[in-house]
Enzyme design. Structure first.
Site, PDB file in Angstrom:
ATOM      1  N   ASP A 197      38.413 -51.256 -81.412  1.00 25.09           N
ATOM      2  CA  ASP A 197      38.118 -50.036 -80.632  1.00 25.09           C
ATOM      3  C   ASP A 197      37.873 -48.875 -81.345  1.00 25.09           C
ATOM      4  OD1 ASP A 197      38.666 -51.248 -78.253  1.00 25.09           O
ATOM      5  OD2 ASP A 197      39.749 -49.671 -77.540  1.00 25.09           O
TER       6      ASP A 197
ATOM      7  N   TYR B 149      49.887 -61.831 -78.536  1.00 28.39           N
ATOM      8  CA  TYR B 149      49.467 -61.832 -77.196  1.00 28.39           C
ATOM      9  C   TYR B 149      50.117 -63.127 -76.413  1.00 28.39           C
ATOM     10  CZ  TYR B 149      45.824 -58.332 -77.142  1.00 28.39           C
ATOM     11  OH  TYR B 149      45.028 -57.025 -77.089  1.00 28.39           O
TER      12      TYR B 149
HETATM   13  C1  IPM Z   1      39.661 -56.630 -75.481  1.00 27.24           C
HETATM   14  C2  IPM Z   1      40.497 -56.158 -74.138  1.00 27.24           C
HETATM   15  C3  IPM Z   1      41.487 -57.226 -73.780  1.00 27.24           C
HETATM   16  C4  IPM Z   1      42.332 -57.293 -75.100  1.00 27.24           C
HETATM   17  C5  IPM Z   1      42.176 -56.862 -72.576  1.00 27.24           C
HETATM   18  C6  IPM Z   1      41.257 -56.567 -71.466  1.00 27.24           C
HETATM   19  C7  IPM Z   1      43.272 -57.996 -72.241  1.00 27.24           C
HETATM   20  O1  IPM Z   1      41.543 -54.898 -74.868  1.00 27.24           O
HETATM   21  O2  IPM Z   1      38.938 -57.579 -75.457  1.00 27.24           O
HETATM   22  O3  IPM Z   1      39.680 -55.757 -76.599  1.00 27.24           O
HETATM   23  O4  IPM Z   1      43.413 -56.584 -75.153  1.00 27.24           O
HETATM   24  O5  IPM Z   1      41.996 -58.353 -75.745  1.00 27.24           O
HETATM   25 MG    MG Z   2      40.611 -54.231 -76.487  1.00 35.01          MG
END
Ligand code: IPM
Ligand code: MG
Length: 372
Positions: free
Chosen positions: A257, A143
């Site tokens: 997720d 990231y």
């Molecule tokens: C999360 C989201 C974020 C991420 C996005 C919105 C940048 O998917 O908090 O999981 O990728 O971290």
């Molecule tokens: Mg996410």
């Protein structure tokens, strides 16, 4: 009355606004009922901040976040801002908050409420009683790694580059958070990486073992390692084998997720992002629902506010040592679900469908009952 607790509230975009509006009501209730002085300030982040200020997070808002006792965020993003330049996109504001507050540990619980067992895409027996804590590294890895960017090659092709990079201490500090949490739970930690493909994965595994082998307070933790792809498969095959999972920023994004959906709805899950304790005091912290801004249902009183309310409960527990109040809020939600109230995302036959505000009403009514 004790010192005020300074909360910065950033509803953001899409359903963030409506969901956080319900949280504001719960904050007021807890404040009044328990004699706690919450000093709440609101500001903009994400697309709405781009519209107002041309940036997804102003320096002024960043300063407020650094000064607050905790930040409560709704959600950012939406199709309206699909074409803004990459460096000012709505998500950039969220990533800047995480990075500058140094919130390196992201706690994402995936618990299945009894009342929602049938809402899961997995068979009830696989998810009933499910209670996993995913600890995701949040300020490093691909990231933020450099070099990054899109460049043009001599032959006219374009090349996109991102860098997965971790250092010893970045790994060790998040692993310690996972171990500390496991000590309060079943004592089992599964660390996930791709040590079969990536050097950063090898280092992740070695440093995780190092903390386990060298820091006496973690000797009793049952530590195992799993390749991240296998972990994804195991999560949808037999999720109850996990207690605490610890993993890097990108794998944590994906695995959380998947774990979230096992519980029936993304609309149910909170998260806490924590930094290091400042001078032995409380760590910097931001609390946010795991779900996104869901622009397709925004502004229609359809959103499920429970993930946001549970995020506030996590703030009570982790930032303010108000475990009893956190328990009350969580209990109220459990009772509301048991009584059959459902927003659209978790609606089932025979249940009572409510909107966002209706769900807030039901939680407040339940809190009144619990306090009586
Ligand atoms: C999360 C989201 C974020 C991420 C996005 C919105 C940048 O998917 O908090 O999981 O990728 O971290
Ligand atoms: Mg996410």
């Amino acid at each position: 009355m004790a010192d005020a607790i300074n909360l910065l509230v950033l509803p953001g975009d899409g359903i963030g606004d409506e969901a956080i509006a319900q949280v504001r009501r719960i904050i007021d209730w807890v404040g009044n009922q328990r004699g706690i002085n919450f000093n709440v300030e609101e500001d903009l982040v994400g697309g709405c901040a781009i519209d107002a200020h041309g940036t997804s997070l102003t320096d002024d808002c960043m300063d407020k976040a650094l000064a607050a006792d905790a930040v409560l965020l709704g959600a950012v993003g939406g199709p309206k801002w699909d074409n803004v330049p990459f460096d000012i996109r709505p998500e950039a504001g969220l990533l800047r908050l995480r990075k500058e507050m140094e919130l390196f540990a992201n706690l994402r619980p995936a618990m299945c409420f009894d009342a929602l067992v049938d809402a899961s895409s997995l068979k009830p027996e696989l998810v009933s009683g499910l209670d996993i804590m995913i600890v995701r590294e949040l300020t490093g890895g691909v990231y933020f790694g450099e070099p990054r960017g899109i460049t043009e090659l001599p032959d006219g092709q374009r090349q996109g580059v991102n860098t997965q990079v971790y250092t010893t201490e970045e790994i060790r500090r998040v692993v310690r958070v996972a171990f500390d949490i496991a000590k309060q739970r079943d004592g089992k930690v599964t660390s996930c990486e791709k040590a079969n493909v990536m050097e950063s994965g090898i280092l992740w595994r070695e440093e995780t073992n190092w903390v386990h082998d060298n820091e006496a307070e973690y000797a009793e933790i049952e530590l195992s390692h799993m390749y991240a792809d296998n972990a994804a498969m195991q999560l949808v095959r037999m999720p109850k084998q996990f207690d605490v999972m610890v993993t890097d920023n990108l794998f944590g994004d994906i695995l959380s997720d998947a774990a979230a959906m096992l519980t029936g709805s993304l609309g149910m899950l909170p998260s806490a992002s924590l930094g290091a304790a400042v001078d032995g005091g409380r760590p910097k912290a931001m609390y946010e629902p795991v779900h996104g801004s869901a622009p397709d249902i925004a502004g229609q009183d359809l959103a499920n506010p429970i993930a946001s309310v549970l995020s506030f409960a996590m703030a009570l527990r982790y930032s303010f040592d108000l475990g009893e109040e956190a328990d009350m809020v969580e209990k109220a939600i459990e009772n509301v679900l048991a009584a059959g109230y459902r927003t659209g995302d978790i609606m089932q036959p025979g249940m009572t469908q409510t909107g966002t505000t209706g769900m807030g009403d039901a939680i407040l009514a339940e809190l009144d009952k619990l306090a009586a």
